[in-house]
Structure formats: C-alpha cells, structure tokens
Motif scaffolding. Structure first.
Motif, mmCIF file in Angstrom:
data_model
loop_
_atom_site.group_PDB
_atom_site.id
_atom_site.type_symbol
_atom_site.label_atom_id
_atom_site.label_comp_id
_atom_site.label_asym_id
_atom_site.label_seq_id
_atom_site.Cartn_x
_atom_site.Cartn_y
_atom_site.Cartn_z
ATOM 1 N N UNK A 137 23.379 21.680 57.042
ATOM 2 C CA UNK A 137 23.329 20.776 57.849
ATOM 3 C C UNK A 137 23.001 19.230 57.116
ATOM 4 N N UNK A 138 23.940 18.535 57.232
ATOM 5 C CA UNK A 138 23.781 17.291 56.471
ATOM 6 C C UNK A 138 23.653 16.198 57.686
ATOM 7 N N UNK A 139 22.851 15.156 57.144
ATOM 8 C CA UNK A 139 22.589 14.027 58.060
ATOM 9 C C UNK A 139 23.159 12.951 57.368
ATOM 10 N N UNK A 140 24.210 11.967 57.663
ATOM 11 C CA UNK A 140 24.542 10.846 56.993
ATOM 12 C C UNK A 140 24.672 9.812 57.785
ATOM 13 N N UNK A 141 23.867 8.567 57.963
ATOM 14 C CA UNK A 141 24.071 7.484 58.930
ATOM 15 C C UNK A 141 23.885 8.134 60.175
ATOM 16 N N UNK A 142 24.727 7.854 61.057
ATOM 17 C CA UNK A 142 24.575 8.557 62.463
ATOM 18 C C UNK A 142 25.322 9.614 62.845
ATOM 19 N N UNK A 143 25.768 10.518 61.698
ATOM 20 C CA UNK A 143 26.761 11.585 61.905
ATOM 21 C C UNK A 143 26.032 12.927 61.353
ATOM 22 N N UNK A 144 26.260 14.012 62.006
ATOM 23 C CA UNK A 144 25.578 15.385 61.468
ATOM 24 C C UNK A 144 26.798 16.020 61.114
ATOM 25 N N UNK A 145 26.489 16.828 60.000
ATOM 26 C CA UNK A 145 27.648 17.735 59.525
ATOM 27 C C UNK A 145 27.229 19.226 59.796
ATOM 28 N N UNK A 146 27.804 20.106 60.215
ATOM 29 C CA UNK A 146 27.412 21.440 59.983
ATOM 30 C C UNK A 146 28.365 22.333 59.459
ATOM 31 N N UNK A 147 28.118 22.791 58.131
ATOM 32 C CA UNK A 147 29.392 23.391 57.298
ATOM 33 C C UNK A 147 28.987 24.516 56.857
ATOM 34 N N UNK A 148 30.177 25.258 56.894
ATOM 35 C CA UNK A 148 30.009 27.137 56.400
ATOM 36 C C UNK A 148 31.114 27.222 55.378
ATOM 37 N N UNK A 149 30.849 28.106 54.578
ATOM 38 C CA UNK A 149 31.624 28.517 53.681
ATOM 39 C C UNK A 149 31.194 29.896 52.745
#
Length: 357
Positions: A137-149
């Motif tokens: 779970x990454x948060x940059x500025x006003x956006x969150x990204x939930x990534x899977x691999x």
C-alpha cells in the motif's frame, strides 16, 4: 477441435531444470480456493475433472492449514477459464469470494476500524496466506495504490490469479466505501483479453494492461472510510495470531526472484544481467556467483522464460507476432522467429496455426 498452444509443454526453467534438484515450491492456503468448485459447476464445468487435471486434491480445498502449490493453484484457474471459455473467471471469483479467498487475513481486515488499517494489515500479513508474493500500500500525494505481485517468475501462467486477487481487494474496498464505489484506475501486468468488455463492466474503471504490476489506484481519502461493524476489541488477538504465523513464512526463493526480475525486464529492454543485478541490489559478479552456486546459467533463465512466455502469448490470437516479439524483448520479428524455431522446430506462425484454435 485442435490442440492449443497452452497444451504444448515448454522445457522447465530455473534451478530445478538445470540441476535436477527439487526446489521449494511456493504455496497458498487452500482456503483461497474455497468456492471454485461451485463456480465451475455454475458455468457448466466438471470441477472434479478440472481439479484432477490441475493436480489438486479436491478434499484439500477449504482446509485452513493445508497449502496448495502456488503454480498448481494458478494453473487451476488458467485451465478453468480456458475450458469454460470465460476470460474473466478469475476476476469474477475474486469479486464474489473475497472473504474466503483472503483466508485468515479477512478476519483482521474486516475487524479493522478503517479501510486504511484493513489494507495495511493485508499488506503486512499477506505472506501468511501466500508464499513469494507481495501486497503493498503506497500513498503519494493524494493517491493511494494497492499493488499485488507474485515474486517467483517461474510461475509464468498467472493472469487469472492476478485478476482474482485484484477482484478480492476491490471487494474489500467496496465493503467500506460502498458497492457503487469506483477506483481511479486498475492496472494489470498481463496482456489484455481479446474482448475486454466484461472487465470494463465488472471493474467500472479505466483498465490498463501490460503495466509493471497489478494494482488498484484510488483517492487517498478513501482510506479514512470506516469498515462495516468491526470488532476492534478482537483485533489485537487476531493480529498476534497472524504475527505468530508469520514466523513460519519462508523467505523468497533466490532463483525465483531472478526469474521475476528477468520477466519484468523483457518488454522494457532491461533484462540484461547488469540491470537485473541492480534491481536485486547485487553487484554483477555477486549475482553471477550465486547463480553458479545453483548451477544455473543466466542465459538459460532468459531463454527458458522467453520460450514459455512465447507459448502463452501465442495462445492469444489478437496479439500480432510483432507485438509478441517486442514483449519478449526482441527488437525484430526475425530474431524472435529464429529463436522460436530453435526451441520448437516450428516458426511462431506455424506453431500458432497448429496449436491455437
């Protein structure tokens, strides 16, 4: 009906292929397959027959302490999607069976006070559910990204797994944000299906394929949404159990990680040993020595991955041979054609004509 490219078996790659030594196979808790038999039956398939072909014991599914080989788990969904002719099978499964699919992680997530706390718990404890895989779970500025691999590149056929995982995560987010919630965008690392209308309808957001990872992107403020009816008093004990279980998690397999970085670099022209070593945080000579200790040649890894990925991509008739060559890191179609003929004795076009229906 003719054979499919998916039925053609490429030579194995990696340390197992080169040395004959069995490698530690990544696993996934069998509860992550709960519901697959019913879904296969729903679409008119024979679940017992498909499970048998995938090498999975039906009695193991749903057992909380049983682990399935991750390559067989991924293979089951690939096989079922192909046989049932439903490209979006994995995505549909993930959206429908998120609580079962996430196994012991769902209890912590759904008893967290907010969506942000739930996703943080999911990312911390995901290896308890599945080996050699990462959720971030990454948060940059006003956006969150939930990534899977999956971090073992030897598991090549994994499109359905990526989609079922993103589907499950999307279902988890919607539990807090509402059934009508839509993300900013969805990313997948694999090639698009021939007909993507089902994906667009199910996801309700812009979908981008051939990305660097599988991910959901959404506004950061969504993380403040409350989870429905959590029991926050039970959460500390649940988190302790997961932390205890994490002590038994196996570290990532080195050869699998090398395969993953090679796979990631093929389409971007960064699959050469120096670039892969840098991404692994190793000096070139250190990577070379560690591979040699496993009796593995770097060139064999690249060649084996290209061969197996070519077979999967040729099974997608909407991809041109030039597109496939570029995805495998060849600058020209002629170079891919020569290499493929060396592997199989057939040109890519002849192979596709013989095996792809």
């Amino acid at each position: 009906m003719g054979e499919r490219a998916s039925d053609y078996r490429a030579p194995p790659t990696g340390d197992h292929a080169e040395t004959g030594r069995p490698r530690a196979t990544p696993g996934v808790k069998a509860v992550a397959a709960t519901g697959i038999e019913a879904m296969i039956a729903l679409y008119g398939g024979d679940a017992a027959q498909l499970l048998g072909r995938a090498g999975i014991d039906p009695t193991a599914i749903g057992c909380p302490e049983t682990r399935l080989p991750l390559d067989r788990y991924c293979g089951l969904f690939e096989l079922a999607a192909r046989e049932l002719r439903i490209d979006s099978l994995g995505l549909r499964f993930g959206l429908r069976h998120a609580r079962h699919l996430l196994g012991p992680l769902s209890e912590a997530a759904f008893n967290s006070p907010t969506l942000g706390a739930a996703l943080s718990s999911l990312s911390r404890h995901f290896p308890v559910l599945q080996d050699q895989s990462v959720v971030s779970l990454r948060i940059e500025a006003g956006e969150a990204t939930l990534a899977y691999q999956i971090r073992d590149g030897r598991i090549v056929a994994r499109r359905q797994d990526a989609e079922l995982s993103i589907g499950a995560f999307l279902s988890l987010v919607r539990a807090a944000a509402g059934d009508c919630w839509r993300p900013t965008e969805i990313l997948f690392e694999h090639a698009p299906p021939a007909d993507r209308r089902a994906h667009d309808a199910l996801l309700g957001a812009p979908v981008y394929f051939l990305a660097g990872c599988n991910a959901i992107r959404f506004p950061r403020e969504c993380l403040d949404a409350y989870m429905p009816a959590p029991d926050v008093t039970a959460l500390p004990a649940i988190e302790r159990r997961l932390s205890d279980a994490a002590r038994d998690v196996r570290p990532d397999d080195f050869i699998g990680r090398v395969h993953q970085e090679v796979r990631a670099g093929l389409a971007t022209g960064t699959a050469a040993l120096p670039a892969v070593a840098a991404r692994l945080g190793l000096a070139e000579q250190t990577l070379y020595r560690r591979l040699r200790a496993h009796n593995v040649q770097y060139s064999d890894i690249v060649r084996g991955l290209r061969h197996e990925m070519a077979r999967l991509l040729l099974d997608l008739p909407h991809l041109s041979l030039t597109d496939i060559a570029l995805l495998l890191g060849y600058s020209e179609l002629s170079a891919f054609t020569r290499a493929f003929h060396q592997w199989t004795g057939l040109s890519p076009s002849a192979f596709r004509q013989r095996y792809v229906t």
